[in-house]
Design a protein around this motif. Structure first.
Motif, PDB file in Angstrom:
ATOM      1  N   ALA A 435      49.006  29.488   1.284  1.00 45.31           N
ATOM      2  CA  ALA A 435      47.797  29.208   0.503  1.00 45.31           C
ATOM      3  C   ALA A 435      47.530  30.379  -0.420  1.00 45.31           C
ATOM      4  CB  ALA A 435      46.609  29.008   1.436  1.00 45.31           C
ATOM      5  N   CYS A 436      47.136  30.068  -1.636  1.00 45.51           N
ATOM      6  CA  CYS A 436      46.806  31.151  -2.570  1.00 45.51           C
ATOM      7  C   CYS A 436      45.436  31.719  -2.224  1.00 45.51           C
ATOM      8  CB  CYS A 436      46.824  30.630  -3.992  1.00 45.51           C
ATOM      9  SG  CYS A 436      45.370  29.646  -4.381  1.00 45.51           S
ATOM     10  N   VAL A 437      45.080  32.804  -2.886  1.00 46.60           N
ATOM     11  CA  VAL A 437      43.805  33.485  -2.606  1.00 46.60           C
ATOM     12  C   VAL A 437      42.607  32.567  -2.868  1.00 46.60           C
ATOM     13  CG1 VAL A 437      42.374  35.458  -3.189  1.00 46.60           C
ATOM     14  CG2 VAL A 437      44.853  35.647  -3.390  1.00 46.60           C
ATOM     15  N   THR A 441      37.499  35.429  -4.712  1.00 40.64           N
ATOM     16  CA  THR A 441      37.817  36.450  -5.720  1.00 40.64           C
ATOM     17  C   THR A 441      38.445  35.882  -6.992  1.00 40.64           C
ATOM     18  OG1 THR A 441      39.896  36.909  -4.553  1.00 40.64           O
ATOM     19  CG2 THR A 441      38.032  38.379  -4.111  1.00 40.64           C
ATOM     20  N   CYS A 442      39.240  34.834  -6.872  1.00 36.75           N
ATOM     21  CA  CYS A 442      39.973  34.370  -8.053  1.00 36.75           C
ATOM     22  C   CYS A 442      39.040  33.664  -9.033  1.00 36.75           C
ATOM     23  CB  CYS A 442      41.111  33.429  -7.647  1.00 36.75           C
ATOM     24  SG  CYS A 442      41.981  32.852  -9.111  1.00 36.75           S
ATOM     25  N   GLY A 443      39.000  34.179 -10.231  1.00 35.69           N
ATOM     26  CA  GLY A 443      38.112  33.630 -11.249  1.00 35.69           C
ATOM     27  C   GLY A 443      38.526  32.250 -11.714  1.00 35.69           C
ATOM     28  N   LEU A 444      39.758  31.848 -11.439  1.00 32.19           N
ATOM     29  CA  LEU A 444      40.250  30.561 -11.938  1.00 32.19           C
ATOM     30  C   LEU A 444      40.162  29.453 -10.892  1.00 32.19           C
ATOM     31  CD1 LEU A 444      43.423  31.942 -13.778  1.00 32.19           C
ATOM     32  CD2 LEU A 444      41.149  31.543 -14.708  1.00 32.19           C
ATOM     33  N   ALA A 445      39.778  29.806  -9.665  1.00 36.19           N
ATOM     34  CA  ALA A 445      39.783  28.809  -8.580  1.00 36.19           C
ATOM     35  C   ALA A 445      38.764  27.702  -8.827  1.00 36.19           C
ATOM     36  CB  ALA A 445      39.480  29.497  -7.252  1.00 36.19           C
ATOM     37  N   MET A 446      39.211  26.467  -8.608  1.00 33.88           N
ATOM     38  CA  MET A 446      38.301  25.320  -8.700  1.00 33.88           C
ATOM     39  C   MET A 446      37.912  24.853  -7.302  1.00 33.88           C
ATOM     40  SD  MET A 446      40.571  23.233 -11.447  1.00 33.88           S
ATOM     41  CE  MET A 446      40.872  23.845 -13.083  1.00 33.88           C
ATOM     42  N   MET A 478      48.832  24.980  -0.486  1.00 33.09           N
ATOM     43  CA  MET A 478      47.533  24.673  -1.101  1.00 33.09           C
ATOM     44  C   MET A 478      47.169  25.734  -2.117  1.00 33.09           C
ATOM     45  SD  MET A 478      43.824  24.157   0.693  1.00 33.09           S
ATOM     46  CE  MET A 478      43.944  22.414   1.032  1.00 33.09           C
ATOM     47  N   THR A 479      46.685  25.282  -3.259  1.00 31.17           N
ATOM     48  CA  THR A 479      46.164  26.226  -4.249  1.00 31.17           C
ATOM     49  C   THR A 479      44.797  25.754  -4.730  1.00 31.17           C
ATOM     50  OG1 THR A 479      47.286  25.073  -6.071  1.00 31.17           O
ATOM     51  CG2 THR A 479      48.424  26.956  -5.128  1.00 31.17           C
ATOM     52  N   GLY A 480      44.014  26.721  -5.169  1.00 31.22           N
ATOM     53  CA  GLY A 480      42.665  26.403  -5.620  1.00 31.22           C
ATOM     54  C   GLY A 480      42.619  25.882  -7.039  1.00 31.22           C
ATOM     55  N   CYS A 481      43.759  25.896  -7.737  1.00 31.02           N
ATOM     56  CA  CYS A 481      43.809  25.374  -9.108  1.00 31.02           C
ATOM     57  C   CYS A 481      45.272  25.126  -9.467  1.00 31.02           C
ATOM     58  CB  CYS A 481      43.151  26.359 -10.088  1.00 31.02           C
ATOM     59  SG  CYS A 481      44.252  27.655 -10.685  1.00 31.02           S
ATOM     60  N   PRO A 482      45.523  24.492 -10.622  1.00 30.62           N
ATOM     61  CA  PRO A 482      46.914  24.114 -10.913  1.00 30.62           C
ATOM     62  C   PRO A 482      47.817  25.238 -11.414  1.00 30.62           C
ATOM     63  CG  PRO A 482      45.440  23.222 -12.562  1.00 30.62           C
ATOM     64  CD  PRO A 482      44.578  23.926 -11.588  1.00 30.62           C
ATOM     65  N   ASN A 483      47.350  26.482 -11.382  1.00 27.58           N
ATOM     66  CA  ASN A 483      48.231  27.568 -11.816  1.00 27.58           C
ATOM     67  C   ASN A 483      49.429  27.758 -10.898  1.00 27.58           C
ATOM     68  OD1 ASN A 483      47.176  28.518 -14.281  1.00 27.58           O
ATOM     69  ND2 ASN A 483      45.411  29.297 -13.156  1.00 27.58           N
ATOM     70  N   GLY A 484      49.282  27.327  -9.663  1.00 20.25           N
ATOM     71  CA  GLY A 484      50.468  27.235  -8.804  1.00 20.25           C
ATOM     72  C   GLY A 484      50.885  28.501  -8.088  1.00 20.25           C
ATOM     73  N   CYS A 485      49.924  29.354  -7.712  1.00 13.29           N
ATOM     74  CA  CYS A 485      50.279  30.644  -7.119  1.00 13.29           C
ATOM     75  C   CYS A 485      50.942  30.531  -5.744  1.00 13.29           C
ATOM     76  CB  CYS A 485      49.052  31.545  -7.059  1.00 13.29           C
ATOM     77  SG  CYS A 485      48.383  31.893  -8.687  1.00 13.29           S
ATOM     78  N   ALA A 486      50.765  29.410  -5.051  1.00  8.85           N
ATOM     79  CA  ALA A 486      51.477  29.215  -3.781  1.00  8.85           C
ATOM     80  C   ALA A 486      52.659  28.257  -3.998  1.00  8.85           C
ATOM     81  CB  ALA A 486      50.530  28.677  -2.709  1.00  8.85           C
TER      82      ALA A 486
HETATM   83 FE1  SF4 Z   1      43.642  31.509  -8.352  1.00  7.76          FE
HETATM   84 FE2  SF4 Z   1      44.657  29.204  -9.068  1.00  7.76          FE
HETATM   85 FE3  SF4 Z   1      46.264  31.225  -8.469  1.00  7.76          FE
HETATM   86 FE4  SF4 Z   1      44.957  30.052  -6.573  1.00  7.76          FE
HETATM   87  S1  SF4 Z   1      46.483  29.062  -7.868  1.00  7.76           S
HETATM   88  S2  SF4 Z   1      45.101  32.281  -6.862  1.00  7.76           S
HETATM   89  S3  SF4 Z   1      43.060  29.493  -7.530  1.00  7.76           S
HETATM   90  S4  SF4 Z   1      44.892  31.160 -10.172  1.00  7.76           S
END
Ligand code: SF4
Ligand code: SRM
Length: 571
Positions: A435-437, A441-446, A478-486
């Motif tokens: 899972a991403c952060v 803290t992440c400003g982009l998380a939805m 799981m990620t909090g947005c579509p940037n795909g960090c996980a």
């Molecule tokens: Fe933030 Fe989105 Fe990356 Fe998750 S996937 S850490 S919500 S930028």
């Protein structure tokens, strides 16, 4: 044959291009603004530059509304990411990170999906001391973020490959060679005096004054393990071992995970293999690939600026031809290889030279002390007696590496004392989770990710138990947005945040990281997620073929169409 003329997309440069060009090679006014005590934040332009120094300004989103009500500025704090090629840290370095987390950050360490440490919650006035502490321990944070080559990943598990040490050396060499050459970092954080008069061409001979159009990522995998998701990299190397010798690397270009919801011009893509090179050539090759992206990447629209779009727009063959022209030599034909998984293997394993390696499961990569689980303390106590290394994995776990038979017993005692886990008493699906952060803290998380996946997994595990799938490794991300960090587009089951409590659900990626997933359900909450899994998991348990992975099953059973290329991810 007529030679194709390659061009960069037209359009005005993006705001970040303007900031970089004006920055005097990443200096901006960082030195001054970090001294300003009137605000805990820094201006946006400097924050863009800050990324190239491995950090950026965030605010605690849990406190946002309350602070707004009280008419206070947001709870500004910095995230700091270490450059740790190949994810290898000594025990001393682990202890330093452990201490810095307590002294200047929020008391936790985040082990990232690119095998390094992140600190969260650092106040502006503590940034310099934190960075100096990291540098004193012979690590740095240069180019850990920003429009440059990032932390170079390599296969994490020494027990799975006698060639780990060799491949690790290559990842270090690449990382060092591809660093920005500007002295900005040393001046801002380490009090180096600026030397005047260096001609522009000598400051950044490879990157030039505007660096790359976007971030750039490199990883080295050692088959049969694809624990770094080599096809998700801008530039991936696949180690080829013949007669127990590393003979070279297959080269794959143009991968990446990021996209934006509802924008079909953005999509995850897998890197494609274009040939083979001997080890002595990878540095030259990486440099030339990077200069192609420097020259032809999109500097106008950042959403379309990653190398994957450059490759797709120009054509793989044309990029390969351009690469060979720049190199002055041709790549050899790619050699056969097979991957069989992209997760970690847990527990004790004997590696080269009779040394032992222990892979521990770190849920969501978060090293913290909880009321009933003193994970951070336990790892600290291990670091105090461990003379080998800590290997951070691309699946957010840690390997206590190179342990002698005598030390194994002592380390085991600590593992037991602190209840550290190799994950074997968890379900295999939890052990295969990332899972991403995301929030806070992440400003982009939805939506939530790291803080929510464990509780969702508690509920999924009930279905897993009922279906008799406790030992079945199914990659879930799981990620909090579509940037795909996980790297969710490579999860056999994935949830990508859409809004608070709502996720798009994806299925059908391959267990070895060689096929992307596809959207199965849009904008669903927990109840619908569980209801879908209550249908899918028992079906898989009943209908699967011998050895068939979940990602392959859902495609074969017609539950989801296979994504054959990133360009048809949204179809
Ligand atoms: Fe933030 Fe989105 Fe990356 Fe998750 S996937 S850490 S919500 S930028
Ligand atoms: Fe990431 C941006 C966290 C790996 C794709 N990523 C961010 C930022 C910095 C948010 C921002 O820019 O405002 C996140 C910081 C959150 C926080 O509070 O810490 C963030 N990314 C992470 C980490 C920490 C996730 C984790 O939980 O482990 C990973 C740190 C890796 C590292 O050590 O370097 C992390 N990010 C990834 C990966 C996975 C990988 O590289 O293997 C990806 C997908 C692969 C790729 O790059 O294509 C990834 N992050 C992104 C993107 C989308 C880029 C794109 O192509 O569109 C962004 C947004 C951006 O760059 O604009 C982003």
């Amino acid at each position: 044959m007529v030679k194709t003329i390659l061009t960069a997309p037209e359009g005005p440069p993006s705001d970040v291009e303007e900031i970089k060009i004006k920055s005097d090679y990443l200096r901006g006014t960082l030195k001054e603004v970090m001294l300003d005590r009137l605000s805990a934040g820094i201006p946006d332009d400097d924050n863009r530059l800050m990324k190239h120094h491995g950090s950026y300004l965030q605010d605690d989103r849990d406190l946002r509304n309350e602070r707004q009500k009280q008419k206070l500025e947001p709870a500004y704090q910095f995230m700091l990411r270490v450059r740790l090629p190949g994810g290898v840290a000594t025990s001393e370095q682990w202890l330093v990170m452990d201490e810095l987390a307590d002294k200047y950050a929020n008391g936790t360490l985040k082990l990232t999906t690119r095998m390094t440490f992140q600190l969260h919650g650092i106040l502006k006035w503590n940034m310099k001391s934190t960075i100096q502490g990291i540098n004193a321990a012979l690590m740095d944070t240069i180019a850990a973020c920003g429009d440059v080559n990032r932390n170079v990943m390599c296969a994490a598990n020494p027990y799975q490959s006698e060639h780990h040490a060799e491949v690790y050396e290559w990842s270090k060499q690449l990382s060092d060679y591809l660093l920005p050459r500007t002295r900005a970092y040393y001046e801002v954080w380490l009090d180096e005096e600026k030397v005047a008069g260096t001609p522009d061409a000598e400051v950044e001979p490879m990157y030039g004054p505007t660096y790359l159009p976007r971030k750039f990522k490199i990883g080295i995998a050692v088959p049969p393990t694809n624990d770094i998701d080599v096809f998700s990299q801008d530039l991936g190397f696949i180690a080829i071992i013949e007669d127990n010798k590393l003979v070279g690397f297959n080269v794959a270009i143009g991968g990446g995970m990021g996209m934006s919801h509802g924008d079909k011009a953005t999509y995850p893509q897998l890197a494609k293999v274009i040939g083979f090179v001997t080890p002595d050539k990878i540095q030259d090759l990486a440099e030339k690939v990077i200069t192609i992206q420097r020259d032809y990447g999109n500097r106008s629209v950042r959403k379309n600026a990653r190398f994957k779009y450059t490759v797709d727009r120009l054509g793989l063959e044309n990029v390969k031809e351009e690469l060979e022209n720049r190199l002055g030599w041709s790549l050899e034909e790619a050699k056969p290889f097979t991957f069989d998984h992209n997760g970690d293997r847990y527990g004790w394993e004997k590696g080269v030279g009779g040394k032992w390696n222990l892979t521990l499961f770190i849920q969501g990569g978060r090293v913290a002390d909880y009321d009933d689980y003193k994970l951070k303390t336990g790892l600290r106590e291990i670091a105090k007696i461990h003379t080998g290394a800590f290997h951070l994995t691309g699946n957010q776990n840690v390997i206590i590496a190179n342990v002698s038979s005598q030390k194994k017993k002592k380390i085991n005692e600590l593992v037991e004392k602190y209840g550290l886990t190799d994950g074997k008493h968890y379900s295999a699906i939890r052990r295969s989770s990332i899972a991403c952060v995301a929030l806070p803290t992440c400003g982009l998380a939805m939506a939530e990710a790291e803080r929510y996946l464990p509780t969702l997994l508690d509920k999924i595990e009930e279905i897993i138990d009922e279906s008799g799938l406790q030992d079945k490794e199914i990659n879930i991300r799981m990620t909090g947005c579509p940037n795909g960090c996980a790297r969710p587009a490579l999860g056999e089951i994935a949830f990508i945040g859409k809004a608070v409590g709502k996720y798009n659900m994806y299925l059908g990626a391959a267990h070895d990281g060689s096929r992307l997933s596809k959207m199965y359900r849009e904008n669903i909450g927990e109840e619908e997620i569980l209801s879908e899994l209550r249908d899918l998991l028992p079906r898989y348990a009943k209908e699967r073929l011998d050895g068939e992975h979940f990602g392959d099953y859902v495609v074969r059973a017609g539950i989801i169409k296979a994504t054959t290329d990133g360009t048809n991810f949204h179809d």
